[in-house]
Write an enzyme that holds these catalytic residues in place. Structure first.
Site, short mmCIF file in Angstrom:
data_model
loop_
_atom_site.label_atom_id
_atom_site.label_comp_id
_atom_site.label_asym_id
_atom_site.label_seq_id
_atom_site.Cartn_x
_atom_site.Cartn_y
_atom_site.Cartn_z
N CYS A 174 0.85 -1.39 0.02
CA CYS A 174 -0.02 -0.07 -0.16
C CYS A 174 0.91 1.20 0.06
CB CYS A 174 -0.89 -0.02 1.23
SG CYS A 174 -1.86 1.38 1.52
N CYS A 232 -5.24 6.11 -4.09
CA CYS A 232 -4.48 5.09 -3.97
C CYS A 232 -2.89 5.01 -4.40
CB CYS A 232 -5.27 3.84 -4.93
SG CYS A 232 -4.40 2.32 -5.18
N1 LIG Z 1 -6.33 -2.34 -2.21
C1 LIG Z 1 -4.71 -2.72 -2.59
C2 LIG Z 1 -3.84 -2.53 -1.34
C3 LIG Z 1 -3.86 -1.18 -1.09
C4 LIG Z 1 -3.59 0.05 -2.17
C5 LIG Z 1 -3.42 1.33 -1.89
N2 LIG Z 1 -4.32 1.82 -0.73
C6 LIG Z 1 -2.47 2.09 -1.84
O1 LIG Z 1 -2.03 3.22 -1.45
O2 LIG Z 1 -1.38 1.66 -2.73
C7 LIG Z 1 -4.67 -4.26 -3.03
O3 LIG Z 1 -5.18 -4.97 -2.21
O4 LIG Z 1 -4.19 -4.27 -4.18
#
Ligand SMILES: N[C@H](CCC[C@H](N)C(=O)O)C(=O)O
Length: 263
Positions: free
Chosen positions: A72, A203
């Protein structure tokens, strides 16, 4: 169980210092903690742990559905500010996570907010899906497609459909990024996140994928992008050799918003 709440560009996380404690963190309990009504509410939960490999700490990440997941980017920036607030390390934090070693430069910080620059993994392949969309793994799996107007997109409906499509089934689904090019090195991105099963306000690994795919596809000499996410601005920069992207950096704000005790 003590926790703190941080967000990075509106992507929000419960973070727990687990260096001294054995925690009871089942899938169900994490999902309950992240629930927007019955719990604290968050896009994800992280623990800051001792790292057996000897880095300053280990970052574990779970999505809001309680499933442990891949890297993340906004979480990496937030946990690095949390480490700073705990007095761990110096101006640059060195930590380990699901996709290997990371460093994070605390550009500036007070007791609540900070500006954090996170080193991301190299990206050695951008896959052209052959239908106008692309795929890149930036620590998490990301589908990227370009649209005229991201505000006109049904992010939940279309994002959910792509996230659950057969194309990405083998990897447990992908995050879905809709990208509007606002100008040279300037993007607006909206993301449907796997494991949150909804749009998030930002994200980090997603905007990183959006910038890299934009460079790969049409702004081939651009190596620095400002990305407008729904919850704030993020910066992505990298070096590029053919189709290999290295020294990938994700920069932006991180903020401690409250701390509490989970009963
Ligand atoms: N939901 C993503 C992980 C968190 C990614 C996101 N919150 C970031 O800031 O990179 C997954 O399971 O692939």
């Amino acid at each position: 169980m003590k926790f703190v709440k941080y967000h990075g560009a509106g992507n929000d996380f419960v973070i727990i210092d687990a260096r001294e404690a054995e925690l009871d963190l089942s899938r169900e309990r994490i999902a309950a903690i992240c629930h927007r009504r019955f719990g604290v509410g968050a896009d994800g939960l992280m623990t800051l742990e001792n790292d057996p490999a000897g880095q300053e700490f280990y970052m574990r990440y779970w999505n809001a559905d309680g499933g442990e997941s891949t890297m993340c980017g906004n979480g990496g920036r937030c946990i690095s500010l949390f480490a700073h607030h705990l007095g761990i390390g110096g101006g640059v934090k060195y930590f380990n996570s699901s996709d290997g070693y990371h460093w994070a430069l605390i550009v500036e910080a007070d007791e609540h907010r900070g500006l954090v620059e996170l080193g991301m993994i190299d990206v050695r392949e951008v896959r052209d899906n052959g239908d106008g969309s692309y795929f890149a793994f930036t620590g998490s799996p990301h589908h990227v497609e370009f649209v005229e107007d991201v505000m006109a997109i049904d992010v939940f409906g279309r994002g959910n459909e792509i996230r659950r499509s057969a194309r990405y089934a083998a990897m447990g689904g992908a995050n879905v990024n809709f990208v509007q090019i606002l100008g040279y090195g300037l993007l607006k991105v909206r993301t449907f996140e796997r494991g949150v099963e909804n749009e998030t306000l930002a994200c980090g690994t997603g905007v990183t994928a959006a910038a890299i795919v934009t460079s790969f596809v049409n702004q081939t000499d651009c190596k620095r992008f400002t990305v407008d996410a729904m919850g704030g601005k993020l910066e992505v920069s990298f070096d590029r050799e053919d189709t290999t992207f290295q020294k990938v950096l994700l920069s932006g704000g991180a903020e401690k918003v409250f701390e509490g005790n989970i009963l």
